[in-house]
Design a protein around this motif. Structure first.
Motif, PDB file in Angstrom:
ATOM      1  N   LEU A 269      11.919  -3.134  -8.653  1.00 38.80           N
ATOM      2  CA  LEU A 269      10.535  -3.699  -8.361  1.00 38.80           C
ATOM      3  C   LEU A 269       9.687  -2.342  -8.074  1.00 38.80           C
ATOM      4  O   LEU A 269       8.148  -2.692  -7.896  1.00 38.80           O
ATOM      5  N   ILE A 270       9.851  -1.091  -8.559  1.00 38.65           N
ATOM      6  CA  ILE A 270       9.039  -0.122  -8.586  1.00 38.65           C
ATOM      7  C   ILE A 270       7.923  -0.312  -9.541  1.00 38.65           C
ATOM      8  O   ILE A 270       8.290  -0.850 -10.719  1.00 38.65           O
ATOM      9  N   GLY A 271       6.638  -0.081  -9.509  1.00 40.38           N
ATOM     10  CA  GLY A 271       5.567  -0.171  -9.944  1.00 40.38           C
ATOM     11  C   GLY A 271       4.763  -1.414 -10.075  1.00 40.38           C
ATOM     12  O   GLY A 271       3.958  -1.807 -10.954  1.00 40.38           O
ATOM     13  N   MET A 272       5.142  -2.558  -9.037  1.00 42.90           N
ATOM     14  CA  MET A 272       4.938  -3.756  -9.038  1.00 42.90           C
ATOM     15  C   MET A 272       3.628  -3.836  -7.823  1.00 42.90           C
ATOM     16  O   MET A 272       2.940  -4.908  -7.719  1.00 42.90           O
ATOM     17  N   GLY A 273       3.482  -2.424  -7.157  1.00 42.54           N
ATOM     18  CA  GLY A 273       2.418  -2.670  -6.164  1.00 42.54           C
ATOM     19  C   GLY A 273       3.074  -2.812  -4.894  1.00 42.54           C
ATOM     20  O   GLY A 273       2.032  -2.869  -3.777  1.00 42.54           O
ATOM     21  N   ILE A 274       4.254  -2.769  -4.627  1.00 41.78           N
ATOM     22  CA  ILE A 274       4.790  -2.745  -3.244  1.00 41.78           C
ATOM     23  C   ILE A 274       4.731  -1.638  -2.644  1.00 41.78           C
ATOM     24  O   ILE A 274       4.249  -1.542  -1.286  1.00 41.78           O
ATOM     25  N   GLY A 275       5.037  -0.580  -3.151  1.00 38.12           N
ATOM     26  CA  GLY A 275       4.968   0.671  -2.457  1.00 38.12           C
ATOM     27  C   GLY A 275       3.333   0.807  -2.173  1.00 38.12           C
ATOM     28  O   GLY A 275       2.940   1.520  -0.859  1.00 38.12           O
ATOM     29  N   ARG A 276       2.413   0.725  -2.933  1.00 37.09           N
ATOM     30  CA  ARG A 276       0.880   0.770  -2.391  1.00 37.09           C
ATOM     31  C   ARG A 276       0.713  -0.127  -0.974  1.00 37.09           C
ATOM     32  O   ARG A 276       0.127   0.323  -0.266  1.00 37.09           O
TER      33      ARG A 276
END
Length: 190
Positions: A119-126
């Motif tokens: 799911l990296i790049g989906m906005g979860i980290g932000r």
């Protein structure tokens, strides 16, 4: 918040019941992010049950000033962040204040931020970063720092986009018998 595919994401406090899911995200995160940066045998040997047990113990013993956050998507834990007061200052921290009787502004540390690799790049980290920075503001931290493995280019780009910059401080940890260099990054919280 919704992810790039429109699925809603909710950030909430981590509970002891989340320890297994957080351990799975962390182990998979290490295995993907540190491929080629840490010994393969070490990464292959990471155990979700052992990490879950360690998370439960850590949650029971942690300082009340430390905050663990999880990101949920469709009812599943897909990310984890941990933020709190930075460890005791060292020689590379800011000098003591010049005004007698005053203390330096408190410094926080982002101890962890992991997202399920698929799911990296989906906005979860932000989303987790935003929640971590909000906690840092609420806790009164003037700045937030973190450590990142030198060769982890993806993470370094992510932190740079979030406003962090390297401060020139480096350390080397031993992982699986091999040296792993890390860089310290900082950013103002305000």
């Amino acid at each position: 918040m919704t992810t790039a595919d429109g699925a809603p994401v909710r950030v909430r406090e981590m509970t002891e019941g989340d320890a297994g899911a957080v351990a799975a995200v962390r182990v998979r995160g290490w295995q993907v992010a540190y491929e080629g940066l840490m010994p393969r045998a070490y990464l292959d040997g990471l155990s979700v049950p052992e990490q879950a047990a360690a998370q439960r113990v850590r949650l029971r013993r942690r300082s009340p000033a430390v905050r663990d956050l999880v990101a949920e998507r469709a009812g599943a834990v897909v990310g984890w962040a941990c933020v709190g007061p930075a460890p005791a200052p060292d020689a590379t921290d800011r000098p003591a204040p010049e005004v007698p009787g005053t203390a330096p502004d408190p410094v926080g540390e982002l101890f962890a931020l992991y997202v399920a690799p698929e799911l990296i790049g989906m906005g979860i980290g932000r989303t987790l970063m935003t929640a971590s920075l909000e906690h840092a503001r609420e806790a009164g931290f003037a700045e937030l720092r973190l450590w990142v493995v030198r060769g982890n280019a993806r993470a370094r780009r992510f932190y740079a986009r979030a406003g962090f910059t390297p401060d020139g401080t480096e350390q080397t940890d031993e992982v699986g018998g091999e040296p792993v260099p890390e860089l310290r990054y900082r950013r103002p919280v305000g």
